[in-house]
Design a protein around this motif. Structure first.
Motif, PDB file in Angstrom:
ATOM      1  N   PHE A 123       0.836  -1.203   0.000  1.00  0.00           N
ATOM      2  CA  PHE A 123       0.000   0.000   0.000  1.00  0.00           C
ATOM      3  C   PHE A 123       0.873   1.255   0.000  1.00  0.00           C
ATOM      4  CE2 PHE A 123      -2.076   3.263   2.727  1.00  0.00           C
ATOM      5  CZ  PHE A 123      -3.115   3.620   1.881  1.00  0.00           C
ATOM      6  N   LEU A 124       1.927   1.252   0.816  1.00  0.00           N
ATOM      7  CA  LEU A 124       2.838   2.401   0.827  1.00  0.00           C
ATOM      8  C   LEU A 124       3.472   2.617  -0.539  1.00  0.00           C
ATOM      9  CD1 LEU A 124       4.826   2.137   4.177  1.00  0.00           C
ATOM     10  CD2 LEU A 124       2.825   3.532   3.654  1.00  0.00           C
ATOM     11  N   ALA A 125       3.935   1.541  -1.147  1.00  0.00           N
ATOM     12  CA  ALA A 125       4.560   1.652  -2.468  1.00  0.00           C
ATOM     13  C   ALA A 125       3.561   2.194  -3.490  1.00  0.00           C
ATOM     14  CB  ALA A 125       5.115   0.300  -2.901  1.00  0.00           C
ATOM     15  N   ASP A 126       2.341   1.704  -3.423  1.00  0.00           N
ATOM     16  CA  ASP A 126       1.295   2.174  -4.331  1.00  0.00           C
ATOM     17  C   ASP A 126       1.022   3.665  -4.116  1.00  0.00           C
ATOM     18  OD1 ASP A 126      -0.865   1.401  -6.311  1.00  0.00           O
ATOM     19  OD2 ASP A 126      -2.113   2.209  -4.684  1.00  0.00           O
ATOM     20  N   ASN A 127       0.928   4.062  -2.868  1.00  0.00           N
ATOM     21  CA  ASN A 127       0.715   5.487  -2.559  1.00  0.00           C
ATOM     22  C   ASN A 127       1.863   6.345  -3.078  1.00  0.00           C
ATOM     23  OD1 ASN A 127      -1.781   5.544  -1.395  1.00  0.00           O
ATOM     24  ND2 ASN A 127      -1.069   6.098   0.635  1.00  0.00           N
ATOM     25  N   ASN A 128       3.078   5.859  -2.914  1.00  0.00           N
ATOM     26  CA  ASN A 128       4.232   6.612  -3.412  1.00  0.00           C
ATOM     27  C   ASN A 128       4.113   6.879  -4.902  1.00  0.00           C
ATOM     28  OD1 ASN A 128       5.593   6.875  -0.979  1.00  0.00           O
ATOM     29  ND2 ASN A 128       6.851   5.058  -1.287  1.00  0.00           N
ATOM     30  N   GLU A 129       3.693   5.888  -5.640  1.00  0.00           N
ATOM     31  CA  GLU A 129       3.539   6.056  -7.090  1.00  0.00           C
ATOM     32  C   GLU A 129       2.409   7.029  -7.413  1.00  0.00           C
ATOM     33  OE1 GLU A 129       5.653   4.924  -9.375  1.00  0.00           O
ATOM     34  OE2 GLU A 129       6.809   3.966  -7.784  1.00  0.00           O
ATOM     35  N   LYS A 130       1.268   6.833  -6.762  1.00  0.00           N
ATOM     36  CA  LYS A 130       0.104   7.683  -7.037  1.00  0.00           C
ATOM     37  C   LYS A 130       0.324   9.130  -6.619  1.00  0.00           C
ATOM     38  CE  LYS A 130      -3.496   4.179  -6.571  1.00  0.00           C
ATOM     39  NZ  LYS A 130      -4.507   3.651  -5.655  1.00  0.00           N
ATOM     40  N   GLU A 131       1.060   9.311  -5.521  1.00  0.00           N
ATOM     41  CA  GLU A 131       1.204  10.645  -4.935  1.00  0.00           C
ATOM     42  C   GLU A 131       2.603  11.221  -5.120  1.00  0.00           C
ATOM     43  OE1 GLU A 131      -0.259   9.976  -0.936  1.00  0.00           O
ATOM     44  OE2 GLU A 131      -2.332  10.106  -1.634  1.00  0.00           O
ATOM     45  N   HIS A 132       3.371  10.628  -6.014  1.00  0.00           N
ATOM     46  CA  HIS A 132       4.688  11.149  -6.400  1.00  0.00           C
ATOM     47  C   HIS A 132       5.607  11.369  -5.199  1.00  0.00           C
ATOM     48  CE1 HIS A 132       2.780  11.542 -10.288  1.00  0.00           C
ATOM     49  NE2 HIS A 132       1.832  12.256  -9.721  1.00  0.00           N
ATOM     50  N   PHE A 133       5.594  10.388  -4.298  1.00  0.00           N
ATOM     51  CA  PHE A 133       6.481  10.398  -3.138  1.00  0.00           C
ATOM     52  C   PHE A 133       6.294  11.644  -2.257  1.00  0.00           C
ATOM     53  CE2 PHE A 133       8.443   7.497  -6.124  1.00  0.00           C
ATOM     54  CZ  PHE A 133       8.819   6.433  -5.326  1.00  0.00           C
ATOM     55  N   ARG A 134       5.062  12.101  -2.150  1.00  0.00           N
ATOM     56  CA  ARG A 134       4.787  13.292  -1.332  1.00  0.00           C
ATOM     57  C   ARG A 134       4.771  12.962   0.152  1.00  0.00           C
ATOM     58  NH1 ARG A 134       5.813  17.370   0.445  1.00  0.00           N
ATOM     59  NH2 ARG A 134       4.333  18.987   0.957  1.00  0.00           N
ATOM     60  N   GLY A 135       4.650  11.689   0.508  1.00  0.00           N
ATOM     61  CA  GLY A 135       4.763  11.284   1.901  1.00  0.00           C
ATOM     62  C   GLY A 135       3.470  11.365   2.683  1.00  0.00           C
ATOM     63  N   CYS A 136       3.633  11.352   3.982  1.00  0.00           N
ATOM     64  CA  CYS A 136       2.510  11.337   4.913  1.00  0.00           C
ATOM     65  C   CYS A 136       1.950  12.743   5.094  1.00  0.00           C
ATOM     66  CB  CYS A 136       2.971  10.770   6.256  1.00  0.00           C
ATOM     67  SG  CYS A 136       1.713  10.822   7.538  1.00  0.00           S
ATOM     68  N   ALA A 137       0.689  12.908   4.774  1.00  0.00           N
ATOM     69  CA  ALA A 137       0.043  14.213   4.932  1.00  0.00           C
ATOM     70  C   ALA A 137       0.117  14.686   6.384  1.00  0.00           C
ATOM     71  CB  ALA A 137      -1.414  14.131   4.486  1.00  0.00           C
ATOM     72  N   PHE A 138       0.018  13.766   7.301  1.00  0.00           N
ATOM     73  CA  PHE A 138       0.011  14.120   8.720  1.00  0.00           C
ATOM     74  C   PHE A 138       1.383  14.588   9.181  1.00  0.00           C
ATOM     75  CE2 PHE A 138      -3.495  11.390   7.846  1.00  0.00           C
ATOM     76  CZ  PHE A 138      -4.538  11.978   8.529  1.00  0.00           C
ATOM     77  N   LEU A 139       2.423  13.890   8.757  1.00  0.00           N
ATOM     78  CA  LEU A 139       3.775  14.310   9.129  1.00  0.00           C
ATOM     79  C   LEU A 139       4.168  15.602   8.413  1.00  0.00           C
ATOM     80  CD1 LEU A 139       5.642  10.887   9.285  1.00  0.00           C
ATOM     81  CD2 LEU A 139       4.668  12.237  11.163  1.00  0.00           C
ATOM     82  N   ASN A 140       3.687  15.772   7.187  1.00  0.00           N
ATOM     83  CA  ASN A 140       3.955  17.025   6.481  1.00  0.00           C
ATOM     84  C   ASN A 140       3.334  18.212   7.228  1.00  0.00           C
ATOM     85  OD1 ASN A 140       5.258  15.512   4.522  1.00  0.00           O
ATOM     86  ND2 ASN A 140       3.581  15.607   3.071  1.00  0.00           N
ATOM     87  N   ILE A 141       2.110  18.033   7.696  1.00  0.00           N
ATOM     88  CA  ILE A 141       1.450  19.096   8.464  1.00  0.00           C
ATOM     89  C   ILE A 141       2.126  19.251   9.825  1.00  0.00           C
ATOM     90  CG2 ILE A 141      -0.712  19.800   9.594  1.00  0.00           C
ATOM     91  CD1 ILE A 141      -0.692  20.189   6.504  1.00  0.00           C
ATOM     92  N   LEU A 142       2.535  18.141  10.431  1.00  0.00           N
ATOM     93  CA  LEU A 142       3.228  18.204  11.719  1.00  0.00           C
ATOM     94  C   LEU A 142       4.443  19.111  11.641  1.00  0.00           C
ATOM     95  CD1 LEU A 142       3.571  17.200  14.654  1.00  0.00           C
ATOM     96  CD2 LEU A 142       4.942  15.309  13.703  1.00  0.00           C
TER      97      LEU A 142
END
Length: 180
Positions: A90-109
């Motif tokens: 799932f993480l790998a799939d998200n990385n592809e779909k979201e261009h390695f943008r990472g965790c929205a929660f940690l980004n906001i943190l």
């Protein structure tokens, strides 16, 4: 081309979701959200009392969608080891779909201060739910193994964002499976 949503509240949330996730909370002005959502300023404040309340709605929606996506992947497995492998997939799939943008929660943190207690609580609750989700898969494992799998999962998110590469997910997946 995306179909335009007629509900202004949903358009505001969808627009804020895209902007907050891709360019950051502080880099996104409320005027940009209003303009890109195609709503009047009054409509924004009718549905969300502040930019922070829009952020909280974004985080809540992200939590719901992200956890549902994780569940879809892990439901493909029958045994705990298969489910954990699927979680990393799932993480790998998200990385592809979201261009390695990472965790929205940690980004906001990374944008919060000690004064942002409500936002911090939402972020902590997301991580607690993730930890509980992974722990529920690993019911027969010792707590230390559950903790290590969670930490490997989290580090895979951060490091794959940093390097814009799947290798951290692949290596963390191998290490997690090795623990089981």
């Amino acid at each position: 081309m995306k179909k335009k949503i007629s509900d202004p509240k949903q358009r505001l949330l969808d627009t804020a979701t895209d902007l907050f996730y891709n360019q950051g909370y502080h880099a996104t002005g409320i005027n940009q959200v209003i303009q890109e959502a195609g709503v009047a300023r009054a409509s924004l404040y009718m549905h969300y009392e502040s930019k922070e309340s829009l952020l909280l709605a974004f985080l809540q929606q992200r939590h719901t969608d992200w956890m549902a996506g994780l569940k879809v992947f892990t439901d493909k497995g029958n045994k705990p080891k298969e489910k954990i492998q699927a979680a990393f997939d799932f993480l790998a799939d998200n990385n592809e779909k979201e261009h390695f943008r990472g965790c929205a929660f940690l980004n906001i943190l990374s944008e919060t201060t000690d004064k942002d207690t409500t936002v911090l609580t939402v972020i902590q609750d997301h991580k607690k739910d993730l930890r509980a989700f992974l722990s529920d898969i690993l019911t027969k494992e010792k707590q230390s193994v559950k903790d290590h799998v969670y930490l490997l999962f989290e580090s895979a998110i951060v490091e794959s964002q940093l390097y814009r590469n799947q290798w951290p997910v692949q290596e963390a997946k191998k290490a997690a499976i090795g623990l089981l």
